[in-house]
Design an enzyme around this catalytic site. Structure first.
Site, short mmCIF file in Angstrom:
data_model
loop_
_atom_site.label_atom_id
_atom_site.label_comp_id
_atom_site.label_asym_id
_atom_site.label_seq_id
_atom_site.Cartn_x
_atom_site.Cartn_y
_atom_site.Cartn_z
N MET A 1 65.87 -50.24 52.58
CA MET A 1 66.30 -50.43 51.20
C MET A 1 65.12 -50.96 50.37
O MET A 1 65.30 -51.49 49.28
CB MET A 1 67.48 -51.39 51.14
N GLY B 1 58.49 -56.87 58.85
CA GLY B 1 59.48 -56.29 59.76
C GLY B 1 59.53 -54.77 59.58
O GLY B 1 59.44 -54.01 60.55
N HIS B 2 59.64 -54.34 58.32
CA HIS B 2 59.60 -52.89 58.05
C HIS B 2 58.29 -52.29 58.54
O HIS B 2 58.27 -51.20 59.13
CB HIS B 2 59.73 -52.63 56.54
N VAL C 1 61.10 -59.29 63.49
CA VAL C 1 59.82 -59.91 63.12
C VAL C 1 60.15 -61.18 62.33
O VAL C 1 61.03 -61.18 61.47
CB VAL C 1 58.96 -58.93 62.29
#
Lengths: 283, 283
Positions: B30, B36-37, B177
Site C-alpha cells: 500500500m 520491511g518492503h 523487519v
C-alpha cells in the site's frame, strides 16, 4: 483423448501445453453431454490447439432441496461424445478434489445481476458457478472458455467476473442448440414426463412469437410479455416463474420499451422440472 | 524502472515478459515503503527476472471509520525506494482503474480464519485483501508473490485462497523487519505521537519474553499470555485488543498448551493507532 481426474494433474498437463506454445480452450460442463455441449467443444477445437472439457456436477451451485443427487450422470457417454466432438482431455474430478477438507474460498459477483432472474429463486447458485469456474480457469490455464447462451445470466455473470478480476481469458458465447421442435437442449430435459415433453416447446414458441412481433416493430414490454405469457399458458402444466426483459450483459431491467441489446428470458416449471430459455435481440 | 498506471498496460507488459520466458515476482504494497518492503523487493529481485511492486491503497480493505483517507502516501519516495531495492516496475493504479463503475466481484475466504484475530474488529478487511490480491495476481501474471510475516493472518488467508482457487502462484513469506528498538516496521508507525512511539516497543518486548519462556520449556498458554499482558501493561497508553495463540497457517485456537507451529499474535492500540506484531514458534 486423455482422461484426467485431479486438479494437480490437469495443472501439470496445461503448463506443459503452454510451455510448448499451445493455446488451450476450456468447455466447462456438468456432463450428460448433448449436442449443445458438442457445439461448444467443436468450436473450441477449431480455435485452439488443445481442448479441455470439464465434466463436474458442482455441488456448490446447487441449493438445499435442488437436484444435486438426481442430476443425470453418464461419464462413459460423456467421454465418447467429447472425443467425437474433438476434445483432447476430459477433466473429471471428484467433489473432494475440487473442495478438499478445510476449503473456504468463494468468488461472488455481489451486484444485482446475480439477484434477478434465476438468482431470485436460487440465491447461492451463481456464487457456486463463479467459484468453480474461477477454479477451472486457473487449473486449465485456458486462453478461451466456451459457454452456451442458453444460460444467458450465467454467461453475463462470468463475463462480469472475468472483467472485474482481470482474468486473462477470453469468454466465447455460443448460440443455443435446439431439438427439432424448438426445445432448447438441456441435460434436465430428461426429467420431463412424456406429456410434459410434448408441452415444453411452448418456451421457444413464445420467444419466437415475441421475436416476430419485434421484427414487425413492436417495442412495448407489456405487449410482448402478454404475448409470451399467453402462449406459455396454452401448455396446461406450464407454470411461468419469470418472463423478463433485461439489457445484456448488464441485466438491468428494461423500462416500458425495449432498446439496445435485450435479453428476453424465461423460466417455466413443469411439475418438478424447471426449464429456462431466452433470446437476445439487438434493436 | 518503469511506472505503470493501468491494469491493461501492466497485463500487456507481463504478457510480453512471460512470452520472452522471464519469471515475474510481485510485491503487493500500500506504499509508503519502509525497509520491511525493501526486504521483500530485494528477495523478489534475487529470485525472479522481473520484479513488480504494486503501490495501491486499496479502498475495499478499509472499513467504515478506518484510516483510508489519512493512510500515508508518498509515491515519489516509493518509486525511489522500489528502484533502489531492485524493482523493475512500480504499478500505481487509481482506485477507479481497479474498481471501475459497475464493479461487483469479490473473493473471500469465508471460513473462521478471517473472523478471528484482526477479523473480529475488521469484518470486511480480508475480503478486500483477497479481492485486490487476486486481481494483482491476475494482472501481473506473477510466478511468485512476496508477503511479510508482519501481517501473519493476511499471509495465512492468502495461502488459503491460493490453494482453494488453484492459483498457480508461489507465496513467499518473509521475516518481519524491525526498528533498532524492536518495533515492527509499519507505515502506520507514523501515526504515533512521540510519547506513544517510546512505548510502542512493548509489543516486540512482550513477544521476545514469551519466546524466552518457550525456549526455557514453558508451554502453558495462560502463563505465556499473562507474561505478555504484564509487559504490555507497563506502557501506560497501551490498550491490548488481543493476545492470541493459534496454529499456523490454519489459525485454529491453541488449547491449554502450545505445540506444533504456533502463531503468537498481538493487536495493541495507542490512542487512535492500532499496531500489530507476532512471532511464529515451532515446537
Amino acid at each position: 483423448m486423455k482422461i484426467i481426474n485431479t486438479p494437480k494433474e490437469l495443472s501439470a498437463y496445461a503448463k506443459a501445453q503452454k510451455d510448448a506454445g499451445k493455446s488451450i480452450g476450456l468447455v466447462p460442463t456438468m456432463g450428460y453431454l448433448h449436442d449443445g455441449h458438442a457445439s461448444l467443444i467443436k468450436k473450441s477445437a477449431s480455435e485452439n490447439d488443445v481442448t479441455i472439457v470439464s465434466v463436474f456436477v458442482n455441488p456448490t451451485q446447487f441449493g438445499a432441496g435442488e437436484d444435486l443427487d438426481s442430476y443425470p450422470r453418464d461419464i462413459e457417454h460423456d467421454c465418447t461424445a467429447a472425443e467425437a466432438a474433438g476434445a483432447n482431455v476430459v477433466f473429471h474430478p471428484e467433489p473432494g478434489d475440487m473442495y478438499p477438507a478445510g476449503y473456504g474460498t468463494y468468488v461472488s459477483v455481489d451486484s444485482d445481476m446475480t439477484k434477478v432472474l434465476c438468482g431470485r429463486s436460487r440465491p447461492t447458485h451463481f456464487r457456486g458457478v463463479t467459484t468453480v469456474v474461477a477454479k477451472l480457469f486457473n487449473i486449465s490455464a485456458a486462453d478461451r472458455a466456451y459457454f452456451g447462451q442458453k444460460d444467458a445470466q450465467q454467461l453475463a455473470v462470468i463475463m462480469r467476473m472475468v472483467s472485474d478480476l482481470n482474468m486473462g481469458i477470453e469468454i466465447i458465447p455460443c448460440p443455443i442448440v435446439r431439438e427439432p421442435d424448438g426445445l432448447a437442449m438441456s441435460s434436465r430435459n430428461t426429467y420431463l414426463s412424456p406429456g410434459e415433453r410434448t408441452q415444453a416447446p411452448v418456451l421457444s414458441r413464445s420467444l419466437s412469437a415475441a421475436k416476430k412481433l419485434i421484427d414487425a416493430g413492436e417495442r412495448d414490454v407489456k405487449t410482448l410479455r402478454d404475448e409470451i405469457s399467453r402462449i406459455i399458458s396454452c401448455a396446461p402444466d406450464a407454470d411461468a416463474e419469470y418472463i423478463e426483459f433485461r439489457s445484456f450483459p448488464s441485466l438491468d431491467e428494461c423500462g416500458g420499451r425495449i432498446s439496445g441489446k435485450v435479453l428476453i428470458a424465461l423460466a417455466v416449471r413443469f411439475g418438478k422440472t424447471r426449464l429456462i430459455d431466452n433470446i437476445i435481440v439487438n434493436i
